[in-house]
Scaffold this motif. Structure first.
Motif, PDB file in Angstrom:
ATOM      1  N   GLU A   1       0.836  -1.193   0.000  1.00  0.00           N
ATOM      2  CA  GLU A   1       0.000   0.000   0.000  1.00  0.00           C
ATOM      3  C   GLU A   1       0.876   1.251   0.000  1.00  0.00           C
ATOM      4  OE1 GLU A   1      -2.811   2.269   3.186  1.00  0.00           O
ATOM      5  OE2 GLU A   1      -3.343   0.167   2.787  1.00  0.00           O
ATOM      6  N   HIS A   2       0.533   2.217  -0.878  1.00  0.00           N
ATOM      7  CA  HIS A   2       1.287   3.464  -0.973  1.00  0.00           C
ATOM      8  C   HIS A   2       0.447   4.676  -0.596  1.00  0.00           C
ATOM      9  CE1 HIS A   2       5.118   2.290  -3.209  1.00  0.00           C
ATOM     10  NE2 HIS A   2       4.461   1.149  -3.049  1.00  0.00           N
ATOM     11  N   PHE A   3      -0.846   4.620  -0.856  1.00  0.00           N
ATOM     12  CA  PHE A   3      -1.716   5.757  -0.546  1.00  0.00           C
ATOM     13  C   PHE A   3      -2.997   5.237   0.095  1.00  0.00           C
ATOM     14  CE2 PHE A   3       0.753   7.103  -4.258  1.00  0.00           C
ATOM     15  CZ  PHE A   3       1.260   8.321  -3.842  1.00  0.00           C
ATOM     16  N   ARG A   4      -3.490   5.973   1.080  1.00  0.00           N
ATOM     17  CA  ARG A   4      -4.787   5.678   1.688  1.00  0.00           C
ATOM     18  C   ARG A   4      -5.542   6.993   1.815  1.00  0.00           C
ATOM     19  NH1 ARG A   4      -6.127   1.645   6.662  1.00  0.00           N
ATOM     20  NH2 ARG A   4      -5.095   0.281   5.146  1.00  0.00           N
ATOM     21  N   SER A   5      -6.727   7.050   1.212  1.00  0.00           N
ATOM     22  CA  SER A   5      -7.528   8.276   1.220  1.00  0.00           C
ATOM     23  C   SER A   5      -8.900   7.966   1.793  1.00  0.00           C
ATOM     24  CB  SER A   5      -7.682   8.825  -0.202  1.00  0.00           C
ATOM     25  OG  SER A   5      -6.429   9.014  -0.820  1.00  0.00           O
ATOM     26  N   TYR A   6      -9.321   8.735   2.766  1.00  0.00           N
ATOM     27  CA  TYR A   6     -10.618   8.505   3.391  1.00  0.00           C
ATOM     28  C   TYR A   6     -11.709   9.184   2.574  1.00  0.00           C
ATOM     29  CZ  TYR A   6      -8.125   6.335   7.145  1.00  0.00           C
ATOM     30  OH  TYR A   6      -7.328   5.478   7.845  1.00  0.00           O
ATOM     31  N   VAL A   7     -12.741   8.413   2.276  1.00  0.00           N
ATOM     32  CA  VAL A   7     -13.791   8.864   1.367  1.00  0.00           C
ATOM     33  C   VAL A   7     -14.448  10.136   1.874  1.00  0.00           C
ATOM     34  CG1 VAL A   7     -15.966   8.202   0.268  1.00  0.00           C
ATOM     35  CG2 VAL A   7     -14.171   6.493   0.597  1.00  0.00           C
ATOM     36  N   LYS A   8     -14.626  10.243   3.180  1.00  0.00           N
ATOM     37  CA  LYS A   8     -15.303  11.406   3.743  1.00  0.00           C
ATOM     38  C   LYS A   8     -14.548  12.701   3.472  1.00  0.00           C
ATOM     39  CE  LYS A   8     -13.118  10.622   8.264  1.00  0.00           C
ATOM     40  NZ  LYS A   8     -13.355  10.266   9.685  1.00  0.00           N
ATOM     41  N   ASN A   9     -13.217  12.604   3.271  1.00  0.00           N
ATOM     42  CA  ASN A   9     -12.404  13.799   3.018  1.00  0.00           C
ATOM     43  C   ASN A   9     -12.390  14.200   1.555  1.00  0.00           C
ATOM     44  OD1 ASN A   9     -11.689  13.798   5.747  1.00  0.00           O
ATOM     45  ND2 ASN A   9      -9.876  12.534   5.375  1.00  0.00           N
ATOM     46  N   ARG A  10     -12.835  13.282   0.695  1.00  0.00           N
ATOM     47  CA  ARG A  10     -12.849  13.501  -0.754  1.00  0.00           C
ATOM     48  C   ARG A  10     -11.475  13.859  -1.299  1.00  0.00           C
ATOM     49  NH1 ARG A  10     -17.892  17.302  -1.162  1.00  0.00           N
ATOM     50  NH2 ARG A  10     -17.817  17.155   1.093  1.00  0.00           N
ATOM     51  N   ASP A  11     -10.421  13.307  -0.683  1.00  0.00           N
ATOM     52  CA  ASP A  11      -9.086  13.422  -1.264  1.00  0.00           C
ATOM     53  C   ASP A  11      -9.000  12.472  -2.454  1.00  0.00           C
ATOM     54  OD1 ASP A  11      -8.135  15.297   0.512  1.00  0.00           O
ATOM     55  OD2 ASP A  11      -7.281  13.818   1.881  1.00  0.00           O
ATOM     56  N   VAL A  12      -8.469  12.973  -3.539  1.00  0.00           N
ATOM     57  CA  VAL A  12      -8.345  12.180  -4.757  1.00  0.00           C
ATOM     58  C   VAL A  12      -6.889  11.762  -4.922  1.00  0.00           C
ATOM     59  CG1 VAL A  12      -8.499  12.211  -7.275  1.00  0.00           C
ATOM     60  CG2 VAL A  12     -10.265  13.337  -5.901  1.00  0.00           C
ATOM     61  N   VAL A  13      -6.639  10.457  -4.988  1.00  0.00           N
ATOM     62  CA  VAL A  13      -5.343   9.927  -5.397  1.00  0.00           C
ATOM     63  C   VAL A  13      -5.634   8.762  -6.333  1.00  0.00           C
ATOM     64  CG1 VAL A  13      -3.135   8.948  -4.718  1.00  0.00           C
ATOM     65  CG2 VAL A  13      -4.273  10.551  -3.189  1.00  0.00           C
ATOM     66  N   ASP A  14      -5.382   8.955  -7.611  1.00  0.00           N
ATOM     67  CA  ASP A  14      -5.659   7.940  -8.624  1.00  0.00           C
ATOM     68  C   ASP A  14      -4.407   7.658  -9.432  1.00  0.00           C
ATOM     69  OD1 ASP A  14      -8.336   7.645  -8.015  1.00  0.00           O
ATOM     70  OD2 ASP A  14      -8.982   9.182  -9.438  1.00  0.00           O
ATOM     71  N   VAL A  15      -4.260   6.419  -9.871  1.00  0.00           N
ATOM     72  CA  VAL A  15      -3.231   6.070 -10.840  1.00  0.00           C
ATOM     73  C   VAL A  15      -3.763   6.417 -12.222  1.00  0.00           C
ATOM     74  CG1 VAL A  15      -1.891   4.196 -11.856  1.00  0.00           C
ATOM     75  CG2 VAL A  15      -2.301   4.245  -9.391  1.00  0.00           C
ATOM     76  N   VAL A  16      -2.935   7.090 -13.022  1.00  0.00           N
ATOM     77  CA  VAL A  16      -3.344   7.509 -14.358  1.00  0.00           C
ATOM     78  C   VAL A  16      -2.693   6.652 -15.436  1.00  0.00           C
ATOM     79  CG1 VAL A  16      -3.257   9.410 -16.022  1.00  0.00           C
ATOM     80  CG2 VAL A  16      -3.817   9.874 -13.635  1.00  0.00           C
ATOM     81  N   ALA A  17      -1.367   6.413 -15.293  1.00  0.00           N
ATOM     82  CA  ALA A  17      -0.630   5.691 -16.334  1.00  0.00           C
ATOM     83  C   ALA A  17       0.751   5.327 -15.802  1.00  0.00           C
ATOM     84  CB  ALA A  17      -0.485   6.566 -17.590  1.00  0.00           C
ATOM     85  N   PRO A  18       1.435   4.382 -16.466  1.00  0.00           N
ATOM     86  CA  PRO A  18       2.844   4.169 -16.133  1.00  0.00           C
ATOM     87  C   PRO A  18       3.640   5.423 -16.474  1.00  0.00           C
ATOM     88  CG  PRO A  18       1.975   2.362 -17.475  1.00  0.00           C
ATOM     89  CD  PRO A  18       0.962   3.461 -17.511  1.00  0.00           C
ATOM     90  N   GLY A  19       4.687   5.694 -15.715  1.00  0.00           N
ATOM     91  CA  GLY A  19       5.503   6.869 -15.973  1.00  0.00           C
ATOM     92  C   GLY A  19       6.468   6.674 -17.124  1.00  0.00           C
TER      93      GLY A  19
ATOM     94  N   ALA B   1       5.111   5.977 -11.745  1.00  0.00           N
ATOM     95  CA  ALA B   1       3.705   6.004 -12.151  1.00  0.00           C
ATOM     96  C   ALA B   1       3.255   7.451 -12.216  1.00  0.00           C
ATOM     97  CB  ALA B   1       2.851   5.228 -11.161  1.00  0.00           C
ATOM     98  N   ILE B   2       2.272   7.717 -13.050  1.00  0.00           N
ATOM     99  CA  ILE B   2       1.636   9.031 -13.087  1.00  0.00           C
ATOM    100  C   ILE B   2       0.392   8.953 -12.211  1.00  0.00           C
ATOM    101  CG2 ILE B   2       0.713  10.873 -14.512  1.00  0.00           C
ATOM    102  CD1 ILE B   2       3.681  10.081 -15.027  1.00  0.00           C
ATOM    103  N   ILE B   3       0.316   9.839 -11.227  1.00  0.00           N
ATOM    104  CA  ILE B   3      -0.851   9.884 -10.356  1.00  0.00           C
ATOM    105  C   ILE B   3      -1.507  11.252 -10.468  1.00  0.00           C
ATOM    106  CG2 ILE B   3       0.121   8.211  -8.735  1.00  0.00           C
ATOM    107  CD1 ILE B   3       0.675  10.605  -6.835  1.00  0.00           C
ATOM    108  N   ARG B   4      -2.797  11.299 -10.167  1.00  0.00           N
ATOM    109  CA  ARG B   4      -3.500  12.571 -10.049  1.00  0.00           C
ATOM    110  C   ARG B   4      -3.949  12.706  -8.608  1.00  0.00           C
ATOM    111  NH1 ARG B   4      -9.282  12.057 -10.703  1.00  0.00           N
ATOM    112  NH2 ARG B   4      -9.339  14.264 -11.246  1.00  0.00           N
ATOM    113  N   SER B   5      -3.762  13.898  -8.049  1.00  0.00           N
ATOM    114  CA  SER B   5      -4.054  14.079  -6.631  1.00  0.00           C
ATOM    115  C   SER B   5      -4.465  15.515  -6.357  1.00  0.00           C
ATOM    116  CB  SER B   5      -2.808  13.732  -5.808  1.00  0.00           C
ATOM    117  OG  SER B   5      -3.000  14.059  -4.437  1.00  0.00           O
ATOM    118  N   ASN B   6      -5.388  15.646  -5.378  1.00  0.00           N
ATOM    119  CA  ASN B   6      -5.759  16.978  -4.903  1.00  0.00           C
ATOM    120  C   ASN B   6      -5.448  17.138  -3.418  1.00  0.00           C
ATOM    121  OD1 ASN B   6      -7.698  15.461  -3.604  1.00  0.00           O
ATOM    122  ND2 ASN B   6      -9.442  16.681  -4.272  1.00  0.00           N
ATOM    123  N   VAL B   7      -4.660  16.219  -2.864  1.00  0.00           N
ATOM    124  CA  VAL B   7      -4.373  16.237  -1.434  1.00  0.00           C
ATOM    125  C   VAL B   7      -3.626  17.524  -1.072  1.00  0.00           C
ATOM    126  CG1 VAL B   7      -3.213  15.078   0.473  1.00  0.00           C
ATOM    127  CG2 VAL B   7      -4.310  13.725  -1.335  1.00  0.00           C
TER     128      VAL B   7
END
Length: 682
Positions: free
Chosen positions: A241-259, A265-271
Motif C-alpha cells: 500500500e502506498h496511498f490511503r484516502s478517506y472517502v469522507k475527506n474527498r481526497d483524490v489519489v488515482d493512478v493515471v498511467a505508467p511513468g 507512475a503518473i498519479i492525479r491528486s488533490n491532497v
C-alpha cells in the motif's frame, strides 16, 4: 503561427470559404424537433493502430451501423456492419483486424417483480462483421437458473488491448456479484486463462502493455471510516500500500498511467490542494518525483499519448487533459498537436477571443486565448510517411464535425447534425457572476441570435446539470435540449452551482448539506444577474433540469418568493431520504456522499407548490426510480396544484433509445414552455 499551421490554413482556405458562403446566403432555418431528435448522422471516428483502416458509427433513422473504410481508399465503398436485434452503441479497434462493439437493448428482468431496464453487451468481430465473439461466454458453465441469468447479463471489460500481441487481450470478468477476475483472453481460440484473482476489496486494476497487473485500487474501512487505497506490486510480486484516502475527506489519489521512467507512475491528486494535479511518482522511493501538470483554476484529469500502447514517448506525454473552461480540455506539450489544432481552427474560420478565468473563492483572475465557444480536439494521431490527424470540432452552438488531416490536406469526414443551421443556435460563452455570499459562480450562457429573435431581454431558462457531483461542458448538446431552447428564442444559463466538480475544492465542498439551500440560491442569483445584464425578462423565467437538475426544478416549485413562472422536472429526485436509502448498502457511497446530501426534500412541500410544474420520467429509469416523480405528482394533484405528468415509454435515465422517444421528450418541453407554464407560455 508556425509553418505547419500556415500550410494547413492555406490548404483549408477553400473549405472555410465554402462554410462562410453557405452561412451567409440562405435565411436562418430554425431546427424542427424531429431534426433535433435525430441520432448523429455519423460519429465515433477511429483509426486502426496500424493506420490502415478507419471506422465510424452511422445512423439511418433508428438503425445504427458500423462503417469501415480502407484509409487509403476513402472514396471507395466501405464495409457496413449492422445488428438485427441489439442496437450498436459504440465501436472501436480492438486490434488492427478486429473491433470491439458495445450493444444495448431493453430488458425486462423478471424476479419477484418485473424490473424494466436495459442490458449492455460487449462483442468482438472482424472488420467485415462476419465472425462474432462474446468474450468469456464459455469461461464457466452456469448450472442454476440464477447462474444462467447472471451469465447472460455478464459484460466483461477490456483492460488492455495488448497491441504487441496480435492474438490476446486482457479482460476483467463480470459475474454480477460473484468473484471478479483478470484473464488473458485469446481472440483466435476463445480460451481464457486467469492471471489474477481479485479479492472483494479490489476495486480497479491497472495492466501494462506486457499484460502485467502492476497497480490496483482497493477499498476498505478502519477506525477512521471507509477508504480507498492505491497498491503497487513490488519486485517480489507482493502488493504494498502506498496511498490511503478517506472517502469522507474527498481526497483524490488515482493512478493515471505508467511513468516515462522505469519504476514510476503518473498519479492525479488533490491532497492539500485546491485543484487536482498530475505528478510523477517514484514507486520505490515512495515520493512524488516531479510535477507534470497543474492548472491554477481547473482539475487535471489525465495524460494524452498517441503511442499505440498509450505509454509516453521518449520526450514524455503528448499532452494533458483537464476539466478546463470548455470542459474536457487539453494542454499540448507536443507542438505538432498545437499546430494542427490552430491550423484547423483558422482553416474553418473559428475566431479566437480573450477569455477571462476567475477563482471561485478569491479575487484571482487570468486571461487566456480561447476559441470562441468551440473546441478543436485531436482525437487520434498516426505517425508515418504521411502524418494523419483525426480532428473533432464541437461547441454549444456548433454541431459536432469530424475532419481528417493528412499532411496538409483537410477532409471533412462528417457533420453529426448536417440539417441544423448553426446560426439558429445563437452564441455561447463562459461567464461568472457573484453569488449572494461572494463566491464567483461559473456558468455557460447561450444567447439567441438577434437576427432571428430580435433584441433582448428574452424569455429565459435556467438549466442546472445533473449529478450534482458533475459539471457541464461547451460541447454540442446531443439531447437537443439547449439547441431547442435557444433556437426558440430563449436565453439558457447553465450554472456551475456549488457542489459541481472540476472547478476545484471550494466550489465542490460549498454544496455540502445545501440541497435546496445555497445550491438553489446560486441558480436564483444567476437569474438576478441575467436581469441586471438586460438579457432576461424577469416575468418570463423558467427552470428546467434532469436528474439532480430535476430535483432543482422540484425545489424551485416549492420555495417561496421564487423567481420562476414555471418549472420542468425530468427524472428528478423529490424525496432525499428515499433516494439515498437505495445506495446505503455501499459504504463508500454512503461515507462520501450521504453526509453532503442534506437540505430541502421537495416531497415534503409538494402540496404547497408555488408555481406550475411539468414532470416527466422514463419507465425504464433505474437510476432515479419512477416513484420519485409519482410521489410528488400524486401529493401535488391531491392538493389541487397545477402539475402535469408524463411517463416516457422505453426511456431510462437517458439517452433516448429511439428518435421518437427523444422527439416526444423535446415536444413535452417545447409545448409546456410555449403554451403552458401557468398559461400563455413562457
Amino acid at each position: 503561427m508556425n509553418t505547419l499551421s500556415r500550410l494547413i490554413a492555406v490548404a483549408g482556405a477553400a473549405l472555410a470559404t465554402c462554410h462562410t458562403v453557405q452561412a451567409a446566403d440562405p435565411p436562418i432555418r430554425v431546427p424542427t424537433l424531429e431534426t433535433l431528435a435525430q441520432f448523429p448522422s455519423m460519429t465515433g471516428f477511429r483509426i486502426s493502430p496500424d493506420g490502415k483502416h478507419m471506422l465510424a458509427l452511422q445512423s439511418q433513422g433508428d438503425t445504427r451501423t458500423i462503417v469501415v473504410w480502407k484509409l487509403a481508399e476513402l472514396a471507395g465503398r466501405p464495409t457496413v456492419i449492422g445488428s438485427t436485434s441489439m442496437q450498436i452503441r459504440s465501436a472501436s479497434f480492438l486490434k488492427n483486424d478486429m473491433l470491439q462493439v458495445e450493444m444495448t437493448q431493453p430488458y425486462d428482468l423478471r424476479a419477484n417483480e418485473v424490473t424494466k431496464t436495459f442490458i449492455n453487451k460487449l462483442l468482438f468481430t472482424d472488420l467485415e462483421g462476419k465472425n462474432w465473439i462474446e468474450p468469456m461466454a464459455s469461461a464457466d458453465i452456469a448450472r442454476s437458473e440464477i447462474a444462467k441469468k447472471a451469465a447472460a447479463l455478464a459484460n466483461p471489460t477490456v483492460l488492455n488491448r495488448l497491441l504487441g500481441d496480435p492474438d490476446s487481450v486482457i479482460l476483467e470478468s463480470d459475474t454480477r456479484g460473484d468473484s471478479r477476475d483478470i484473464y488473458r483472453y485469446n481472440l483466435r481460440t476463445a480460451k481464457a486463462s486467469r492471471i489474477m484473482r481479485l479479492s472483494e476489496s479490489d476495486a480497479r486494476v491497472f495492466v501494462n502493455s506486457a499484460g502485467l497487473v502492476w497497480a490496483k485500487q482497493r477499498l476498505g474501512s478502519d477506525g477512521q471510516g471507509a477508504f480507498t487505497a492505491i497498491d503497487f506490486r513490488s519486485k517480489d510480486g507482493t502488493w504494498e500500500e502506498h496511498f490511503r484516502s478517506y472517502v469522507k475527506n474527498r481526497d483524490v489519489v488515482d493512478v493515471v498511467a505508467p511513468g516515462a521512467k522505469a519504476g514510476t507512475a503518473i498519479i492525479r491528486s488533490n491532497v492539500g490542494r485546491e485543484v487536482t494535479g498530475l505528478y510523477e511518482y517514484d514507486i520505490a522511493a515512495r515520493k512524488v518525483a516531479e510535477t507534470l501538470f497543474e492548472h491554477k483554476f481547473f482539475d487535471a484529469t489525465g495524460v494524452r499519448s498517441f503511442r499505440n500502447d498509450d505509454a509516453p514517448n521518449d520526450e514524455g506525454f503528448d499532452g494533458f487533459a483537464l476539466d478546463g473552461h470548455q470542459g474536457n480540455d487539453e494542454h499540448w506539450e507536443n507542438p505538432k498537436m498545437e499546430s494542427a489544432v490552430r491550423g484547423i481552427a483558422q482553416a474553418l474560420g473559428i475566431k479566437e477571443i480573450q477569455q477571462e478565468l476567475r477563482s471561485v473563492g478569491s479575487n484571482d483572475r487570468a486571461e487566456i486565448r480561447s476559441f470562441d465557444g468551440v473546441s478543436v480536439r485531436v482525437v487520434q494521431y498516426v505517425a508515418g510517411e504521411t502524418p494523419t490527424y483525426l480532428i473533432r470540432v464541437s461547441g454549444s452552438t456548433y454541431p459536432t464535425e469530424h475532419y481528417l488531416l493528412r499532411g496538409q490536406n483537410i477532409q471533412l469526414l462528417a457533420k453529426e447534425f448536417p440539417e441544423v443551421d448553426r446560426r439558429a443556435l445563437g452564441t455561447a460563452r463562459l461567464v461568472y457572476y457573484k453569488a449572494r455570499d461572494g463566491l464567483n459562480i461559473p456558468a455557460y450562457l447561450t444567447v439567441p441570435n438577434p437576427q432571428l429573435c430580435g433584441p433582448g431581454p428574452y424569455a429565459t431558462v435556467i438549466h442546472p446539470h445533473g449529478g450534482p457531483w458533475a459539471r457541464d461542458t461547451m460541447d454540442y448538446d446531443r439531447s437537443g435540449w439547449v439547441p431547442m431552447l435557444v433556437s426558440q428564442c430563449r436565453v439558457v444559463l447553465q450554472p456551475q452551482y456549488r457542489g459541481s466538480q472540476g472547478w476545484g475544492r471550494t466550489l465542490w465542498f460549498a454544496g455540502d448539506r445545501e440541497w435546496g439551500g445555497k445550491m438553489q440560491d446560486d441558480k436564483d442569483d444567476g437569474v438576478k444577474w441575467l436581469v441586471g445584464e438586460k438579457l432576461a425578462d424577469p416575468k418570463r423565467v423558467a427552470m428546467f433540469g434532469f436528474s439532480y437538475g430535476g430535483y432543482a426544478a422540484f425545489a424551485a416549485s416549492v420555495r417561496p418568493n421564487g423567481l420562476y413562472k414555471c418549472a420542468i422536472a425530468g427524472a428528478g429526485v423529490s424525496d432525499i431520504e428515499r433516494i439515498w436509502a437505495k445506495f446505503f448498502t455501499n459504504p463508500y457511497f454512503q461515507s462520501g456522499q450521504e453526509p453532503t446530501v442534506r437540505g430541502l426534500s421537495p416531497l415534503s412541500k409538494a402540496d404547497k407548490i408555488e408555481i406550475p410544474i411539468m414532470v416527466y420520467h422514463g419507465d425504464r429509469d433505474q437510476t432515479v426510480p419512477l416513484i420519485q416523480s409519482e410521489l410528488f405528482v400524486d401529493k401535488a394533484k391531491a392538493a389541487g396544484k397545477p402539475v402535469e405528468y408524463h411517463v416516457l415509454k422505453d426511456y431510462a435515465h437517458g439517452p433516448a433509445w429511439t428518435r421518437k422517444t427523444n422527439a416526444d421528450q423535446l415536444k413535452l418541453i417545447s409545448d409546456y414552455l410555449s403554451r403552458g407554464c401557468g398559461g400563455g407560455g413562457l
